[in-house]
Each structure stands twice: as C-alpha cells, then as structure tokens.
Design an enzyme around this catalytic site. Sequence first.
Site, short mmCIF file in Angstrom:
data_model
loop_
_atom_site.label_atom_id
_atom_site.label_comp_id
_atom_site.label_asym_id
_atom_site.label_seq_id
_atom_site.Cartn_x
_atom_site.Cartn_y
_atom_site.Cartn_z
N GLU A 123 0.82 -1.21 0.00
CA GLU A 123 0.00 0.00 0.00
C GLU A 123 0.86 1.26 0.00
OE1 GLU A 123 -2.31 -0.45 3.53
OE2 GLU A 123 -3.61 -1.99 2.69
N PRO A 124 1.60 1.52 -1.06
CA PRO A 124 2.45 2.72 -1.09
C PRO A 124 1.63 3.98 -1.35
CG PRO A 124 2.57 1.58 -3.20
CD PRO A 124 1.71 0.72 -2.29
N GLY A 125 1.94 5.02 -0.62
CA GLY A 125 1.34 6.33 -0.86
C GLY A 125 2.44 7.32 -1.14
N TYR A 149 0.74 13.86 1.25
CA TYR A 149 0.41 14.40 2.57
C TYR A 149 0.70 15.90 2.64
CZ TYR A 149 0.31 9.45 3.50
OH TYR A 149 0.01 8.11 3.43
N ARG A 163 3.50 19.82 6.73
CA ARG A 163 4.44 18.76 7.13
C ARG A 163 5.67 19.28 7.90
NH1 ARG A 163 6.99 15.51 4.49
NH2 ARG A 163 6.53 13.64 5.68
N TYR A 166 5.42 17.48 11.37
CA TYR A 166 6.32 16.32 11.46
C TYR A 166 7.80 16.71 11.57
CZ TYR A 166 2.32 13.58 9.72
OH TYR A 166 1.09 12.99 9.55
N CYS A 216 -1.22 33.49 11.24
CA CYS A 216 -1.12 34.28 12.45
C CYS A 216 -0.39 33.56 13.59
CB CYS A 216 -2.51 34.70 12.92
SG CYS A 216 -3.51 33.32 13.52
#
Length: 402
Positions: free
Chosen positions: A259-261, A356, A298, A302, A328
């Site tokens: 299941e690669p994204g 993502y 991201r 992350y 802000c």
Amino acid sequence: MKINFHKLTKKYGTPLYVYNANKIEDKYKLMKKSFSYIKNFKINYACKANTNISILKFLKKLGSGLDTVSIQEVEIGLKAGFKPKEIIYTPNGVSLEEIKKAIKAGVLINLDNLSLLEQIGNEKTNYPIGIRITPHIMGGGNKKISVGHIDSKFGISYYQLPHIKKIIKNTGLKIEGIHMHTGSDIIDMGVFFQIAERLLNVANLFKTLKYIDFGSGFKVPYKQSDSKTDLDLLAFFLKKKLSIFFEKNSSKKIKLFFEPGKFLMSESGFFLVKVNVIKQTTSTVFACVDSGFNHFIRPMFYDSYHQIDNISNPLGKLRFYTVVGYICESDTFCVNRPINEIREGDILCFRNAGAYCFSMSSHYNSRYKPAEVLLYKKKDFLIRKRENMQDLLNNMFEIEFN
C-alpha cells in the site's frame, strides 16, 4: 521531463501544487519490477497521500488498486472508476455504521479492533473480513508516523490472537485477509524483515485467507544525501520467506498487497509560492511567502525537511534565510537555511510535495486552498481550481439577528 515552473505560475498563479505524472508512473513501474517474481502481487495506492480524483484515475490506468481509510475515500475511489473489490478499506476508530456502509459498497475491509470484529460477527452478514494486526514493532521516520508499536491505537495486538480466534469461533466470522503496517518513512531495513516474519507467522494460523497485506512505509529521499528503501533487497528477502510460506500453503491462491502512498507520490509533487516580503530582524532574515501551514503543514507537524529552491534566481549567491508563511501563528518552513539570494516577488519551489501536503491542507485564517495541476504527456491540466470567497461561504448559513 524539465518543468517550466515560471510558465505554470503565470498561468495558474500561486500558491500552486504541481504533480508530474511521468514520475508517478516511473515509481509505479519500479515497484512492479522489483516484486515481479511474486504471483498475484497487487499495488494498492494509499490515497490518503493525495485524493485528487484525476490522480486516482491515473493510477487506476496504470493498474493500481486503492487503499482507503474512510468511507469518503471509498466513495471517491468508486467515482474514479475502481471496482469495489479493487478497493481495500482499513479504518481506525470508526463507527459500526461506517463499517456497514463499506459492506454495502462491497469493498475489502480490514478491521483493527476486537469490539468491531465481534459486532460485525454478531450481525451475521456473512461478509468476509480482514484483520489489521499490530506487530509491536517500532517503525517509522518519527514517533508521529510510527503506528505499529505496543502503545499504538492502530490494529489488534499480535498477542491478542487468541481473542480473535475466540470471536471467530463464537460468531462464525470468516477471515479473508491479514494486514500489518508499522509506519511511514521506515529507515531501518530490518523493520521490514521483522514485519514480514511476523505477518507470515500470523497468516499461517488462518485457513481461509485470500490476501496478505504488507502495508508500506518505504523511505523516500528528501535530499541528495538521504537514504531510501532498497526495494530489490526487500524483494530478495521476501522471495525467500514467501517460498517457505507457499510450500506450507501450496493449495491456496493468496494475493499479496502493498500500500504505497508517499513512495508513489512524494517525489512527483512540487509546491510553488511567491515571496511577499523580505524581513530583516536583529538576527534573522525572513523570506515571507504567500502560504503557510494551512497549505503545507508537514514541516511544522512532522518536523520534515523539504528542499526549497529559488527558481527565480537559481544562480544567485547563497544566503541564509528562514522561510515563513502568512499565518497568524508560527508557520516556519525552514530555519537559517542556505538558499540562492531571495528577492521580493521571487518564486520558491518546495520539493517532495506530492504526498500528505494538499491532502492535509485547511481553511485556517479563512485562506483559500490552492490550485492543483497535473503534468501529463507534455501538457498541463488543471485538476483542482483555486478557491474563492464563495467556496468558503458555500456551507455556511446566515442568521438574521433583529
């Protein structure tokens, strides 16, 4: 394929997401080639990485199936032309009502908790179910994207297999699949080996399996010095493990899923922004751009690294900049990074923006979401229009106060 980013920003404006279909296809074919020895091998694109319907249709054209995590992603997949059995649905913490909608849609389903497993079994729908197992393995680029460890909310613990067996016995539930996924951007190759070992050990315990789902988590490079998952080495290891498994289960025709994204999408994407102003403080030079974590979260969420190039002045002298947005709150894309001299009005390009990124965007500060463009056969196609004020107001109701 050389991309004329300036031409695209003049045509579509900024901020702008751009995806290269050639790169998506290259990554898809690379994965197919690496695992070509496996019979009944299937790539299911993890569409949470990017759910634009045109990208889904392109991956379907390549032969991909679809990995979904919500009933809405299932519905988008069906609208993109995927058949129900080409879609696998692996939610987390959803209601029984949502699971029933997935059953009605006819897709493959992986359940990840004992309560729902028992409830579906007691419904006596006779609908076959897959199970997501938590292997108790820490794998992922950081804690936020590690989902297979002992304290993870995802999956049913590897040590709760006796509970699963009891539910199957009590309800007559048919189990057709086993699934594991430990995280994204897995750096240690040994993690994949541990996952495969544990997953196949679990698979040996079930006699009615139709698929084994290895999840994904392949590491992609974000800069030239970065490591990446060696697919050929992984394939070589899996070949040995699978040969042993199929010797024991020679009568079964079991499909093997990945299941690669991020692996398929990350390097295909670019995010283009315009520099609004250069701001010099006592210690820092800020390049303030026409975007923020409302479009590209991201780096803030992350702590991820994304290469930033000044495509308006690629030969300019290297200077140190902190690139920030117009939100802000603190929306810092990078701190004190050497970039070719940035001037007001320059266009900056963020790399690895295919996965993502847009899919995690928001309307924070009532900012519009950006446009998306797909490059295919040397042509550019608008696949999502830039929003306007009407888009923000569409679902609101005005109350008249007397």
